[in-house]
Enzyme design. Structure first.
Site, PDB file in Angstrom:
ATOM      1  N   GLY A  27       0.815  -1.205   0.000  1.00 18.58           N
ATOM      2  CA  GLY A  27       0.000   0.000   0.000  1.00 18.58           C
ATOM      3  C   GLY A  27       0.848   1.253   0.000  1.00 18.58           C
ATOM      4  O   GLY A  27       2.085   1.198   0.027  1.00 18.58           O
ATOM      5  N   SER A  28       0.192   2.405   0.004  1.00 15.77           N
ATOM      6  CA  SER A  28       0.909   3.668  -0.139  1.00 15.77           C
ATOM      7  C   SER A  28       1.813   3.964   1.053  1.00 15.77           C
ATOM      8  O   SER A  28       2.935   4.470   0.883  1.00 15.77           O
ATOM      9  CB  SER A  28      -0.089   4.811  -0.335  1.00 15.77           C
ATOM     10  OG  SER A  28      -0.995   4.903   0.752  1.00 15.77           O
ATOM     11  N   THR A  29       1.365   3.640   2.263  1.00 16.88           N
ATOM     12  CA  THR A  29       2.204   3.892   3.434  1.00 16.88           C
ATOM     13  C   THR A  29       3.368   2.905   3.479  1.00 16.88           C
ATOM     14  O   THR A  29       4.496   3.280   3.817  1.00 16.88           O
ATOM     15  CB  THR A  29       1.380   3.811   4.729  1.00 16.88           C
ATOM     16  OG1 THR A  29       0.205   4.608   4.588  1.00 16.88           O
ATOM     17  CG2 THR A  29       2.172   4.327   5.916  1.00 16.88           C
ATOM     18  N   GLY A  34       0.936  -0.870   6.681  1.00 15.82           N
ATOM     19  CA  GLY A  34      -0.074   0.124   6.977  1.00 15.82           C
ATOM     20  C   GLY A  34      -1.381  -0.526   7.390  1.00 15.82           C
ATOM     21  O   GLY A  34      -1.453  -1.737   7.619  1.00 15.82           O
ATOM     22  N   LYS A  40      -7.554  -4.308   7.267  1.00 16.81           N
ATOM     23  CA  LYS A  40      -6.595  -4.211   6.176  1.00 16.81           C
ATOM     24  C   LYS A  40      -7.195  -4.863   4.943  1.00 16.81           C
ATOM     25  O   LYS A  40      -8.175  -5.577   5.039  1.00 16.81           O
ATOM     26  CB  LYS A  40      -5.272  -4.887   6.549  1.00 16.81           C
ATOM     27  CG  LYS A  40      -4.549  -4.168   7.686  1.00 16.81           C
ATOM     28  CD  LYS A  40      -3.268  -4.849   8.136  1.00 16.81           C
ATOM     29  CE  LYS A  40      -2.356  -5.224   7.007  1.00 16.81           C
ATOM     30  NZ  LYS A  40      -2.029  -4.060   6.131  1.00 16.81           N
ATOM     31  N   GLY A  41      -6.598  -4.579   3.799  1.00 16.56           N
ATOM     32  CA  GLY A  41      -7.055  -5.224   2.576  1.00 16.56           C
ATOM     33  C   GLY A  41      -7.569  -4.279   1.518  1.00 16.56           C
ATOM     34  O   GLY A  41      -8.055  -4.712   0.477  1.00 16.56           O
ATOM     35  N   GLY A  42      -7.449  -2.968   1.765  1.00 16.50           N
ATOM     36  CA  GLY A  42      -7.847  -2.015   0.747  1.00 16.50           C
ATOM     37  C   GLY A  42      -7.078  -2.201  -0.553  1.00 16.50           C
ATOM     38  O   GLY A  42      -7.589  -1.919  -1.629  1.00 16.50           O
ATOM     39  N   GLY A  43      -5.856  -2.709  -0.423  1.00 18.37           N
ATOM     40  CA  GLY A  43      -5.047  -2.997  -1.599  1.00 18.37           C
ATOM     41  C   GLY A  43      -5.119  -4.436  -2.062  1.00 18.37           C
ATOM     42  O   GLY A  43      -4.356  -4.851  -2.937  1.00 18.37           O
ATOM     43  N   GLU A  88      -0.596 -10.559   3.580  1.00 18.56           N
ATOM     44  CA  GLU A  88      -0.253  -9.707   4.722  1.00 18.56           C
ATOM     45  C   GLU A  88      -0.497 -10.437   6.040  1.00 18.56           C
ATOM     46  O   GLU A  88       0.330 -10.381   6.955  1.00 18.56           O
ATOM     47  CB  GLU A  88      -1.079  -8.420   4.675  1.00 18.56           C
ATOM     48  CG  GLU A  88      -0.688  -7.483   3.548  1.00 18.56           C
ATOM     49  CD  GLU A  88      -1.639  -6.322   3.369  1.00 18.56           C
ATOM     50  OE1 GLU A  88      -1.263  -5.361   2.671  1.00 18.56           O
ATOM     51  OE2 GLU A  88      -2.753  -6.360   3.927  1.00 18.56           O
TER      52      GLU A  88
END
Length: 224
Positions: free
Chosen positions: A33-35, A86, A98-101, A107
């Protein structure tokens, strides 16, 4: 500070936290992810101090390699000191969504192996009760409709993320409308639905340390 600056600040804080404990044999687990990407960029500045990384997604593995960091398969290692990733949401007890990506399964596996799970996030991710962010559930494709009906029975409103196939070749259902007051209980209940690979609640293996980016600096929550 804008959100990108907060992400960069917590990424650097995570590197500062793990750096004193790394040696030439150390393996670092890295999320997606972005972070997590900000963490990879910061980690590259000390890549000479550790051996290699384990990635939770193909995208993360590629970014690590682009920085000249060796990437190992999880099956080839016996110990993982740190996992840094993140989150889409965290409560005060460091239970996460978690899991937006769409990388939640890998993970969760890497987090399970790690001695210490460090979550890095900006302050907007800290909530009193999980569930405002739709809960991702990874499902075997042929079970999508069946699992969706079961999730409705649990009080959720599942939506198929139609443009996404996970690295494992599966689908994602995003479950809206949940107020997750018992994270461990719901994590277990959803995982027991036939056809579910796993869901994005990280409560049975929650974070050990949350590094939270705020305009006043990085705050630490947890017992590490």
């Amino acid at each position: 500070m804008n959100q990108d600056q907060l992400k960069q600040a917590v990424a650097q804080a995570a590197v500062d936290h793990i750096a004193p404990h790394l040696n030439k044999d150390s393996i670092v687990g890295v999320g997606t992810g972005s972070t997590a990407n900000c963490f990879i960029d910061a980690l590259a500045t000390i890549k000479h101090t550790f051996d290699a990384a384990v990635a939770s997604s193909e995208a993360t593995a590629q970014r690590l390699r682009d920085h000249g960091i060796s990437v190992l398969e999880l099956n080839s290692i016996q110990q993982l000191r740190f996992y840094v990733d993140g989150a889409d949401e965290s409560d005060q007890q460091l239970n996460l969504i978690k899991g937006g990506g769409a990388a939640l399964t890998r993970e969760k596996i890497v987090a399970a192996v790690a001695d210490e799970f460090i979550c890095i996030a900006d302050e907007s991710k800290l909530v009193n009760t999980l569930g405002s962010f739709p809960l991702p559930v990874e499902v075997i494709p042929m079970a999508r409709s069946y699992v969706a009906r079961k999730l409705v029975g649990l009080g959720g409103e599942p939506v198929w993320r139609q443009d996404v196939i996970t690295d494992n070749g599966n689908y994602i259902l995003d479950v809206h409308g949940l107020a997750i007051t018992d994270p461990q209980g719901l994590e277990s209940a959803i995982n027991q639905i036939t056809g579910v690979v796993t869901n994005g609640i990280f409560a049975m293996r929650s974070a050990d340390l949350l590094l939270l980016g705020t305009p006043a600096g990085v705050k630490q929550l947890g017992h590490t």
